[in-house]
Write a protein that holds these residues in place. Structure first.
Motif, PDB file in Angstrom:
ATOM      1  N   VAL A  18     -15.629  26.638   0.490  1.00 20.50           N
ATOM      2  CA  VAL A  18     -14.491  26.545   1.408  1.00 20.50           C
ATOM      3  C   VAL A  18     -13.254  27.110   0.715  1.00 20.50           C
ATOM      4  O   VAL A  18     -13.162  27.140  -0.510  1.00 20.50           O
ATOM      5  CB  VAL A  18     -14.219  25.094   1.860  1.00 20.50           C
ATOM      6  N   TYR A  19     -12.325  27.550   1.535  1.00 21.83           N
ATOM      7  CA  TYR A  19     -11.008  27.955   1.023  1.00 21.83           C
ATOM      8  C   TYR A  19      -9.992  26.925   1.499  1.00 21.83           C
ATOM      9  O   TYR A  19      -9.964  26.546   2.676  1.00 21.83           O
ATOM     10  CB  TYR A  19     -10.612  29.334   1.530  1.00 21.83           C
ATOM     11  N   ILE A  20      -9.152  26.438   0.596  1.00 22.31           N
ATOM     12  CA  ILE A  20      -8.110  25.464   0.922  1.00 22.31           C
ATOM     13  C   ILE A  20      -6.751  26.113   0.674  1.00 22.31           C
ATOM     14  O   ILE A  20      -6.504  26.645  -0.421  1.00 22.31           O
ATOM     15  CB  ILE A  20      -8.250  24.183   0.085  1.00 22.31           C
ATOM     16  N   GLY A  21      -5.922  26.092   1.682  1.00 23.29           N
ATOM     17  CA  GLY A  21      -4.609  26.727   1.555  1.00 23.29           C
ATOM     18  C   GLY A  21      -3.531  25.937   2.273  1.00 23.29           C
ATOM     19  O   GLY A  21      -3.794  24.906   2.904  1.00 23.29           O
ATOM     20  N   GLN A  22      -2.317  26.423   2.207  1.00 24.40           N
ATOM     21  CA  GLN A  22      -1.176  25.797   2.851  1.00 24.40           C
ATOM     22  C   GLN A  22      -0.415  26.826   3.674  1.00 24.40           C
ATOM     23  O   GLN A  22      -0.473  28.031   3.388  1.00 24.40           O
ATOM     24  CB  GLN A  22      -0.218  25.195   1.813  1.00 24.40           C
ATOM     25  N   THR A  23       0.292  26.376   4.673  1.00 24.34           N
ATOM     26  CA  THR A  23       1.103  27.280   5.481  1.00 24.34           C
ATOM     27  C   THR A  23       2.327  26.546   6.008  1.00 24.34           C
ATOM     28  O   THR A  23       2.244  25.399   6.455  1.00 24.34           O
ATOM     29  CB  THR A  23       0.294  27.860   6.661  1.00 24.34           C
ATOM     30  N   ARG A  24       3.471  27.209   5.923  1.00 25.56           N
ATOM     31  CA  ARG A  24       4.700  26.674   6.510  1.00 25.56           C
ATOM     32  C   ARG A  24       4.811  27.060   7.984  1.00 25.56           C
ATOM     33  O   ARG A  24       5.573  26.453   8.720  1.00 25.56           O
ATOM     34  CB  ARG A  24       5.926  27.201   5.758  1.00 25.56           C
ATOM     35  N   ARG A  25       4.067  28.082   8.338  1.00 25.21           N
ATOM     36  CA  ARG A  25       4.121  28.567   9.722  1.00 25.21           C
ATOM     37  C   ARG A  25       3.010  27.915  10.544  1.00 25.21           C
ATOM     38  O   ARG A  25       2.325  27.021  10.084  1.00 25.21           O
ATOM     39  CB  ARG A  25       4.002  30.088   9.729  1.00 25.21           C
ATOM     40  N   LYS A  26       2.817  28.411  11.726  1.00 27.39           N
ATOM     41  CA  LYS A  26       1.771  27.864  12.580  1.00 27.39           C
ATOM     42  C   LYS A  26       0.397  28.165  11.986  1.00 27.39           C
ATOM     43  O   LYS A  26       0.161  29.251  11.444  1.00 27.39           O
ATOM     44  CB  LYS A  26       1.881  28.451  13.986  1.00 27.39           C
ATOM     45  N   PHE A  27      -0.510  27.196  12.131  1.00 25.04           N
ATOM     46  CA  PHE A  27      -1.857  27.336  11.583  1.00 25.04           C
ATOM     47  C   PHE A  27      -2.563  28.563  12.147  1.00 25.04           C
ATOM     48  O   PHE A  27      -3.212  29.330  11.425  1.00 25.04           O
ATOM     49  CB  PHE A  27      -2.648  26.062  11.882  1.00 25.04           C
ATOM     50  N   LYS A  28      -2.421  28.807  13.460  1.00 28.53           N
ATOM     51  CA  LYS A  28      -3.114  29.928  14.091  1.00 28.53           C
ATOM     52  C   LYS A  28      -2.595  31.272  13.571  1.00 28.53           C
ATOM     53  O   LYS A  28      -3.351  32.241  13.494  1.00 28.53           O
ATOM     54  CB  LYS A  28      -2.975  29.859  15.603  1.00 28.53           C
ATOM     55  N   VAL A  29      -1.325  31.330  13.194  1.00 28.70           N
ATOM     56  CA  VAL A  29      -0.757  32.566  12.646  1.00 28.70           C
ATOM     57  C   VAL A  29      -1.362  32.859  11.279  1.00 28.70           C
ATOM     58  O   VAL A  29      -1.733  33.998  10.975  1.00 28.70           O
ATOM     59  CB  VAL A  29       0.772  32.460  12.556  1.00 28.70           C
ATOM     60  N   ARG A  30      -1.482  31.830  10.436  1.00 29.77           N
ATOM     61  CA  ARG A  30      -2.041  32.032   9.097  1.00 29.77           C
ATOM     62  C   ARG A  30      -3.520  32.405   9.170  1.00 29.77           C
ATOM     63  O   ARG A  30      -3.990  33.268   8.404  1.00 29.77           O
ATOM     64  CB  ARG A  30      -1.863  30.754   8.272  1.00 29.77           C
ATOM     65  N   ILE A  31      -4.269  31.784  10.084  1.00 29.81           N
ATOM     66  CA  ILE A  31      -5.680  32.114  10.231  1.00 29.81           C
ATOM     67  C   ILE A  31      -5.837  33.560  10.700  1.00 29.81           C
ATOM     68  O   ILE A  31      -6.745  34.287  10.261  1.00 29.81           O
ATOM     69  CB  ILE A  31      -6.359  31.141  11.222  1.00 29.81           C
TER      70      ILE A  31
END
Length: 296
Positions: A202-215
């Motif tokens: 699995v890859y674990i990451g963080q995002t300050r923006r919307k989840f769908k944008v990062r995906i």
């Protein structure tokens, strides 16, 4: 002094007084003015004449004089002391009516201002007390209560001299007063995981923006084989595997950007599967291994 032009207009108005002193050859050798508070060094024989001239400039403006006593003179929040060789020494001055009252917690000041005022008050009271202070001061920390990690975190912090107090986030206000529409998960920010379809990694990451944008950005990197833009893309290129995009999910909603590194490090430290992440966790701490969070 609420208007932005007030300091400028006050200085322009009071400059007329200074011009008058210069015209009458009475301008003091030392003249320091903060709006209408003036610190000046005037010869004794010219003091009355100087004061009379200032008070004659405007009918509603009347100056008073406060002379030094035993070489000391309070000016604004300073106590100015004349020492040897006519040098000046400066210290903090408190009026006899001072209550040492600072910004209260229910004021409309910014949080940083309240915190600075609190530390200033604590420092002042600490220096003013006549009681002997304990050589070993207890350190306390307040954490949100989370039943899975409360005991191990408390035990670890006690070993480092911290007393732990817990608070609950489930308040009556939170339960009854949520008047806003629920935000869809794919529009939230926080910690997410992306699984591989061909292996348990699995890859674990963080995002300050919307989840769908990062995906969407990860998908673009994988589709165009841009390993430098995404660790998930680099993993698929190196192992010729496929990402399970349908199973990608936001595992922890984090509203405050300052908390993202800690939460990401916690989930990485407790991951049960092989990680696609090429970089180490943002924060390295043995406390993260006590949380017992399981990444599935």
């Amino acid at each position: 002094m609420g208007n932005k032009l007030s300091p400028l207009l006050a200085n322009v108005f009071l400059s007329d007084f200074e011009v008058a002193l210069g015209t009458e050859k009475l301008f003091p050798r030392v003249w320091r003015r903060y709006v209408y508070d003036i610190f000046a060094v005037v010869k004794e024989r010219y003091l009355t004449q100087t004061l009379d001239l200032l008070n004659s400039r405007h009918s509603t403006i009347k100056f008073t004089v406060e002379k030094e006593i035993e070489g000391k003179l309070p000016f604004l929040d300073l106590m100015i002391t004349r020492i040897a060789d006519n040098k000046l020494k400066f210290g903090v001055y408190r009026k006899p009516t001072s209550t040492d009252r600072y910004i209260t917690s229910d004021s409309n000041h910014f949080g940083a201002q309240k915190q600075a005022a609190f530390h200033s008050m604590a420092h002042h009271r600490q220096n003013a007390t006549t009681l002997e202070q304990d050589k070993k001061q207890e350190r306390r920390i307040c954490l949100p209560f989370y039943h899975k990690i409360t005991n191990p975190v408390q035990t670890a912090l006690k070993q480092h001299g911290y007393q732990v107090a817990y608070k609950s986030g489930n308040t009556l206000k939170d339960l009854l007063c949520n008047l806003k529409d629920k935000v869809p998960t794919d529009q939230k920010s926080g910690i997410y995981q992306i699984p591989c379809k061909d292996c348990p990694a699995v890859y674990i990451g963080q995002t300050r923006r919307k989840f769908k944008v990062r995906i969407r950005e990860h998908k673009h990197a994988v589709d165009h084989e841009r390993g430098n833009d995404s660790s998930a893309a680099a993993y698929t290129i190196a192992h010729n595997h496929t990402i399970d995009w349908d199973s990608a999910k936001l595992v922890k909603t984090v509203r405050k950007a300052a908390h993202l590194n800690a939460w990401e490090s916690m989930y990485i430290a407790n991951a049960e599967h092989v990680l696609m992440n090429e970089d180490d966790a943002p924060i390295s701490s043995p406390l993260f291994h006590l949380t017992n969070l399981k990444i599935q």
